[in-house]
Design a protein around this motif. Structure first.
Motif, PDB file in Angstrom:
ATOM      1  N   ILE A  93       0.855  -1.198   0.000  1.00 22.72           N
ATOM      2  CA  ILE A  93       0.000   0.000   0.000  1.00 22.72           C
ATOM      3  C   ILE A  93       0.890   1.248   0.000  1.00 22.72           C
ATOM      4  CG2 ILE A  93      -1.651   1.340   1.377  1.00 22.72           C
ATOM      5  CD1 ILE A  93      -2.806  -1.372   2.303  1.00 22.72           C
TER       6      ILE A  93
ATOM      7  N   HIS B 233       1.236  10.201  10.364  1.00 17.47           N
ATOM      8  CA  HIS B 233       0.042   9.423  10.687  1.00 17.47           C
ATOM      9  C   HIS B 233       0.329   7.919  10.641  1.00 17.47           C
ATOM     10  CE1 HIS B 233      -4.160   8.367  10.925  1.00 17.47           C
ATOM     11  NE2 HIS B 233      -3.956   7.539   9.922  1.00 17.47           N
TER      12      HIS B 233
ATOM     13  N   ARG C  85      -0.315   5.422  13.627  1.00 16.51           N
ATOM     14  CA  ARG C  85      -1.407   4.459  13.483  1.00 16.51           C
ATOM     15  C   ARG C  85      -0.904   3.030  13.342  1.00 16.51           C
ATOM     16  NH1 ARG C  85      -4.938   1.434  13.143  1.00 16.51           N
ATOM     17  NH2 ARG C  85      -6.994   1.531  12.178  1.00 16.51           N
ATOM     18  N   TYR C  86       0.235   2.871  12.666  1.00 12.63           N
ATOM     19  CA  TYR C  86       0.630   1.521  12.261  1.00 12.63           C
ATOM     20  C   TYR C  86       1.916   1.008  12.908  1.00 12.63           C
ATOM     21  CZ  TYR C  86      -2.888   1.682   8.622  1.00 12.63           C
ATOM     22  OH  TYR C  86      -4.068   1.746   7.960  1.00 12.63           O
TER      23      TYR C  86
ATOM     24  N   PHE D 173      -5.878  10.140   3.427  1.00 12.76           N
ATOM     25  CA  PHE D 173      -5.204   8.928   3.905  1.00 12.76           C
ATOM     26  C   PHE D 173      -5.437   8.736   5.411  1.00 12.76           C
ATOM     27  CE2 PHE D 173      -1.593   6.667   5.664  1.00 12.76           C
ATOM     28  CZ  PHE D 173      -1.434   5.605   4.785  1.00 12.76           C
ATOM     29  N   ASN D 174      -5.279   9.836   6.133  1.00 13.75           N
ATOM     30  CA  ASN D 174      -5.449   9.745   7.587  1.00 13.75           C
ATOM     31  C   ASN D 174      -6.852   9.268   7.935  1.00 13.75           C
ATOM     32  OD1 ASN D 174      -2.946  10.817   7.620  1.00 13.75           O
ATOM     33  ND2 ASN D 174      -3.489  12.793   8.529  1.00 13.75           N
TER      34      ASN D 174
ATOM     35  N   THR E   8      -7.491   5.480   6.933  1.00 15.76           N
ATOM     36  CA  THR E   8      -6.717   4.499   7.701  1.00 15.76           C
ATOM     37  C   THR E   8      -7.145   4.467   9.163  1.00 15.76           C
ATOM     38  OG1 THR E   8      -4.965   6.147   7.931  1.00 15.76           O
ATOM     39  CG2 THR E   8      -4.656   4.460   6.235  1.00 15.76           C
ATOM     40  N   GLU E   9      -8.015   5.344   9.543  1.00 16.84           N
ATOM     41  CA  GLU E   9      -8.524   5.290  10.926  1.00 16.84           C
ATOM     42  C   GLU E   9      -9.538   4.165  11.090  1.00 16.84           C
ATOM     43  OE1 GLU E   9      -7.761   6.638  13.780  1.00 16.84           O
ATOM     44  OE2 GLU E   9      -6.105   7.739  12.861  1.00 16.84           O
ATOM     45  N   MET E  10     -10.018   3.629   9.963  1.00 15.34           N
ATOM     46  CA  MET E  10     -10.979   2.518  10.039  1.00 15.34           C
ATOM     47  C   MET E  10     -10.252   1.237   9.686  1.00 15.34           C
ATOM     48  SD  MET E  10     -13.908   4.424   7.887  1.00 15.34           S
ATOM     49  CE  MET E  10     -12.733   5.328   6.939  1.00 15.34           C
ATOM     50  N   ASN E  11     -10.691   0.144  10.213  1.00 13.04           N
ATOM     51  CA  ASN E  11     -10.056  -1.117   9.855  1.00 13.04           C
ATOM     52  C   ASN E  11     -10.700  -1.638   8.572  1.00 13.04           C
ATOM     53  OD1 ASN E  11      -8.216  -1.253  12.007  1.00 13.04           O
ATOM     54  ND2 ASN E  11      -9.898  -1.810  13.372  1.00 13.04           N
TER      55      ASN E  11
ATOM     56  N   ASP F  79      -6.640  -4.513   3.934  1.00  8.74           N
ATOM     57  CA  ASP F  79      -5.635  -4.072   2.971  1.00  8.74           C
ATOM     58  C   ASP F  79      -6.205  -3.857   1.565  1.00  8.74           C
ATOM     59  OD1 ASP F  79      -3.798  -4.070   4.924  1.00  8.74           O
ATOM     60  OD2 ASP F  79      -2.744  -5.889   4.301  1.00  8.74           O
TER      61      ASP F  79
ATOM     62  N   LEU G  86      -8.346  -0.747   1.351  1.00  7.39           N
ATOM     63  CA  LEU G  86      -7.502   0.434   1.526  1.00  7.39           C
ATOM     64  C   LEU G  86      -6.723   0.735   0.233  1.00  7.39           C
ATOM     65  CD1 LEU G  86      -6.902   2.314   3.877  1.00  7.39           C
ATOM     66  CD2 LEU G  86      -5.002   0.839   4.516  1.00  7.39           C
ATOM     67  N   LYS G  87      -6.201  -0.313  -0.321  1.00  8.23           N
ATOM     68  CA  LYS G  87      -5.406  -0.158  -1.544  1.00  8.23           C
ATOM     69  C   LYS G  87      -6.276   0.384  -2.678  1.00  8.23           C
ATOM     70  CE  LYS G  87      -1.762  -2.811  -3.794  1.00  8.23           C
ATOM     71  NZ  LYS G  87      -2.064  -2.666  -5.201  1.00  8.23           N
TER      72      LYS G  87
ATOM     73  N   ILE H 281      -7.217   4.089  -2.067  1.00  9.57           N
ATOM     74  CA  ILE H 281      -6.127   5.031  -2.346  1.00  9.57           C
ATOM     75  C   ILE H 281      -5.917   5.146  -3.862  1.00  9.57           C
ATOM     76  CG2 ILE H 281      -3.633   5.387  -2.094  1.00  9.57           C
ATOM     77  CD1 ILE H 281      -3.960   4.067   0.726  1.00  9.57           C
ATOM     78  N   ASP H 282      -5.949   4.002  -4.519  1.00  3.14           N
ATOM     79  CA  ASP H 282      -5.789   3.993  -5.979  1.00  3.14           C
ATOM     80  C   ASP H 282      -6.864   4.843  -6.649  1.00  3.14           C
ATOM     81  OD1 ASP H 282      -3.574   2.556  -6.375  1.00  3.14           O
ATOM     82  OD2 ASP H 282      -4.569   0.620  -6.699  1.00  3.14           O
TER      83      ASP H 282
ATOM     84  N   LEU I 188      -6.399   8.614  -5.982  1.00  5.68           N
ATOM     85  CA  LEU I 188      -5.310   9.223  -6.759  1.00  5.68           C
ATOM     86  C   LEU I 188      -5.665   9.296  -8.239  1.00  5.68           C
ATOM     87  CD1 LEU I 188      -2.285   7.478  -5.001  1.00  5.68           C
ATOM     88  CD2 LEU I 188      -2.820   9.919  -4.912  1.00  5.68           C
TER      89      LEU I 188
END
Lengths: 589, 214
Positions: A61, A76, A80-81, B186-187, B190-193, B196, B199-200, B203-204, B207
């Motif tokens: 990622i 962040h 966070r990670y 992003f912030n 990523t605060e939520m579970n 992967d 999320l990927k 973000i893709d 962008l």
């Protein structure tokens, strides 16, 4: 009290693992820092020996994000990670109930608070320097804090052997000068006190950094050497005749007049002579002395010159003559009466006597060729110098004596000269002490501390090898003589010796064998290895009775402390002078 | 801190529909048939509920016959049907469901989070572009995508997120420096579970839609 983390795991064997709070920056946590683990009942002092983190963000990622965006998201991501984990070695425990500090025998419970150590808390464990019996050794690494000096207890330091280890340029000489200065001040300040120790140093000063000036890594002088500051407390000897004139030091050539073969062995062994030659040396001595006694020449009939007979040959005769001619090297008592002819006669007579046994002559000639190197060394056959070694020993043992420095001058890189002088003095000291013990002496009236640079040359584990310092290290501690190996290769030291070193000052080392040897004697040595590898110049792991608990210190800046030494010594001399004037007045009244 | 003009969202003239039902953070809005084509998934609606003005993001379109059985004239097509039955729209339901992500108070201050629930039949309005910007800024006027946490809490769907970004691309573009905007996005996600893969993809998509891939 700022909580910076929580304990997650603890064991005596592996130490303590704690997780840092979110927002803590790992760059604030240098290895070797002190931290405190606080519980309701105790607080534990611990040294940080590892900082690590685990990142939980899938790297695919992160790598998929264009680089221009990455810096922006990193704060962040870290928050966070990433889990920041620190590992610590518990070194001391303060019991809140009993109000005492002690070696830890318990571990902190799960979730115990990891807090930043502040100077006032650290002082509970190590105390504070009083400049009487304890002196500032260095500043511990604390997380974001400095300003506290861990004291070294001089009495505890000199009570047992101690060692200084580290690579070249790591700070060994600075700390050695510092400790010698503290030892001198201790002696001056505590004279007449109940538990007073009369400390004498015997310093083999390879690079003149005790007798003249301490140099930085670029060979620039940064401060006066300790013997140069406390000038009246030291007698300085040198085999370098130029330095002896220039700096008013006592000239100390290798005194060959009347030297028994047993002593000579120690000098010539490093020159590469064969074992057969060494085995026959006593016989050669006897035979050469016999020849000389029969000689008609006034000088050469003195068997005290037997070593001259040992090194004389067709090849060396010119060099011997030239040494006699050159006034800068004091050679024999009255060289004018010795002629080339008389030397030729002597060679012939010696070879005839030794040649009675063919094999012996072969060994003699082979060994003699090796001894040519002796002529490059500052040797002397003058009788007066043969008494110098005894004079040095007397300075050390006599309560009215002084400390002694052997300043190598231009022989700083000539190991054979250094070994010869050190072994001669060491052996003479050993014998003198043994004589005194035989006479009923329990302990030397002075505490003699021998600083031995390149100690592995004297204290290595080699079957059959003899070193007076090995005997001193092993047998003389209880008689008041201690050895201080100063070495960059502690792994080459005899383990029997390192196991008797109580206070250890370990600067940066890289060879695992050396690190392991330097950490002999500390609890859980493995836990400290990463710290030793990460030490910067001037930083050292100190452990043993001279500091109450192990600690990583940024050693005091010697150039600064040397000014304090000068100031205090001046004050001391001033007070002493006015006191003696006052006493003079009283006696006149 | 800039505010939204809540006064512009009142009366039936500009309303696109009315609140029909509420189930937790999910609202059903019946749209007026003529406004139905204007509203898409990912759009942001504001409800005039008196003092408070809940704000929702459309996550579903619903269009079906009002009765279960009966009026299903197949093979006619919409235009032909309208000629035969001019009031045919009354026989259908045009609705959307939306996820409550924020609310505005009577002074126009926007707060991210669940506000007081609206009443049935409160009017819903399509939010103006300039007011939408407020939803992506925090009190210090720096980009902030916390509303995504509420959106994805109500409907964890990568396609919905993609649509939401696409429908609001112009607003997001105006928020400020692209690095700052991306960091805020992003912030928030990523605060939520989210896992992967989600999320990927998120973000893709972000962008790509924003044109910031290279």
């Amino acid at each position: 009290m700022k909580v910076i983390g929580s304990v997650l795991e603890a064991s005596f064997e592996k130490g303590i693992v704690a997780c840092l709070m979110r927002g803590e920056d790992p760059e604030d946590y240098p290895i070797g820092s002190l931290a405190i683990i606080d519980t309701d009942r105790n607080s534990y002092l611990a040294i940080l020996n590892e900082v690590q983190y685990t990142g939980e963000l899938n790297p695919s990622i992160l790598m998929n994000i264009p680089s221009r965006f990455r810096d922006g998201i990193m704060p962040h991501v870290r928050k966070r990670y990433v889990n920041y984990i620190v590992k610590l070695i518990p070194i001391a425990k303060y019991s809140k109930e009993k109000n005492i500090t002690e070696k830890p025998d318990t571990i902190p419970p799960y979730g115990a608070r990891l807090i930043k150590a502040v100077p006032s808390e650290i002082a509970i464990y190590y105390g504070e320097p009083d400049w009487q019996k304890t002196y500032p050794l260095g500043r511990p690494k604390l997380i974001g804090e400095v300003g506290y000096e861990v004291p070294v207890d001089i009495k505890n330091l000199v009570n047992l052997n101690f060692g200084i280890y580290g690579k070249s340029g790591s700070g060994k000489t600075f700390i050695a000068n510092l400790l010698v200065g503290y030892g001198i001040l201790y002696t001056l300040y505590n004279r007449g006190e109940e538990d007073y120790i009369d400390i004498r140093f015997l310093i083999f000063d390879m690079h003149d950094e005790y007798s003249l000036e301490v140099l930085d890594n670029s060979r620039r002088p940064i401060a006066k050497g300790v013997a140069n500051i406390f000038r009246k407390e030291f007698v300085i000897y040198t085999p370098d005749i130029e330095n002896s004139n220039k700096f008013r030091m006592n000239y100390l050539p290798i005194p060959l007049y009347d030297m028994p073969s047993g002593y000579l062995k120690m000098i010539i062994e490093p020159l590469g002579v064969t074992q057969a030659f060494l085995d026959n040396l006593a016989t050669f001595e006897k035979k050469i002395k016999r020849v000389m006694e029969k000689s008609g020449n006034t000088i050469l009939s003195d068997p005290g010159y037997w070593i001259l007979g040992l090194i004389l040959s067709q090849e060396t005769i010119d060099r011997v003559m030239s040494l006699m001619d050159r006034r800068e090297t004091e050679f024999i008592e009255s060289d004018r009466s010795v002629t080339r002819r008389s030397l030729y006669d002597l060679i012939e007579a010696i070879e005839n006597v030794i040649g009675e046994e063919r094999e012996a002559l072969k060994s003699f000639k082979a060994g003699r060729r090796r001894l040519i190197r002796l002529l490059n060394m500052p040797i002397s056959f003058k009788k007066k110098y043969s008494r110098t070694i005894d004079e040095i020993v007397k300075y050390l043992i006599n309560p009215k004596g002084k400390s002694v420095v052997i300043s190598m001058g231009r022989y700083e890189k000539t190991m054979s000269v250094y070994l010869a002088l050190a072994n001669l003095i060491g052996e003479r000291l050993r014998i003198k002490l043994q004589e005194k013990i035989a006479e009923g002496m329990e302990e030397s009236p002075t505490k003699i501390i021998i600083l031995l640079e390149e100690a592995h040359k004297f204290l290595e584990k080699k079957p059959g090898a003899y070193s007076p310092f090995g005997v001193i290290a092993r047998e003389m501690r209880k008689r008041g003589v201690i050895i201080v190996p100063i070495d960059q290769k502690p792994g080459d030291l005899d383990p029997d010796v390192t196991s008797m070193i109580w206070t250890n000052m370990v600067f940066a080392l890289t060879d695992p064998k050396d690190v392991s040897a330097a950490l002999t004697g500390i609890d859980n040595p493995k836990l400290y290895e990463s710290i030793v590898y990460s030490l910067k110049p001037g930083e050292a792991v100190i452990y043993g009775p001279a500091v109450k608990f192990p600690v990583v210190l940024s050693i005091e800046d010697y150039s600064k402390v040397s000014r304090e030494f000068e100031k205090r010594y001046k004050e001391y001399i001033g007070k002493k002078r006015s006191k003696s004037l006052y006493e003079d007045d009283l006696s006149r009244d | 801190m800039r505010k939204i003009r809540v006064s512009r969202y009142s009366g039936s003239e500009t309303a696109v529909g009315e609140v029909a039902s509420i189930n937790g953070s999910k609202y059903i809005i019946y749209l007026y048939p003529e406004r139905y084509p204007e509203i898409s998934i990912g759009d942001i609606l504001l409800i005039d509920s008196g003092i408070y003005h809940p704000i929702i993001v459309v996550d579903e379109n619903i269009h079906r016959a009002r009765r279960e059985q009966g009026f299903t004239p197949l093979h006619t097509g919409h235009d032909e049907l309208k000629e035969i039955y001019p009031d045919a729209d009354r026989l259908y339901i045009y609705a959307i469901s939306g996820v409550n992500v924020a609310y505005a108070d009577e002074k126009g201050s926007v707060k991210t989070g669940f506000g007081p629930s609206p009443r049935l039949h409160d009017f819903a309005y399509d939010m103006e572009e300039e007011d939408k910007e407020r939803l992506f800024l925090d009190e210090g006027d720096t980009p902030n995508f916390t509303i995504l946490r509420y959106l994805l809490h109500g409907a964890r769907d990568p396609i919905l997120l993609r649509e939401f970004i696409a429908r609001n691309r112009d607003v997001i573009t105006k928020l400020g420096d692209e690095r700052e905007v991306f960091s805020a996005f992003f912030n928030a996600i990523t605060e939520m579970n989210l896992g992967d893969a989600f999320l990927k993809t998120a973000i893709d998509d972000f962008l790509s839609i924003m044109g910031w891939r290279e």
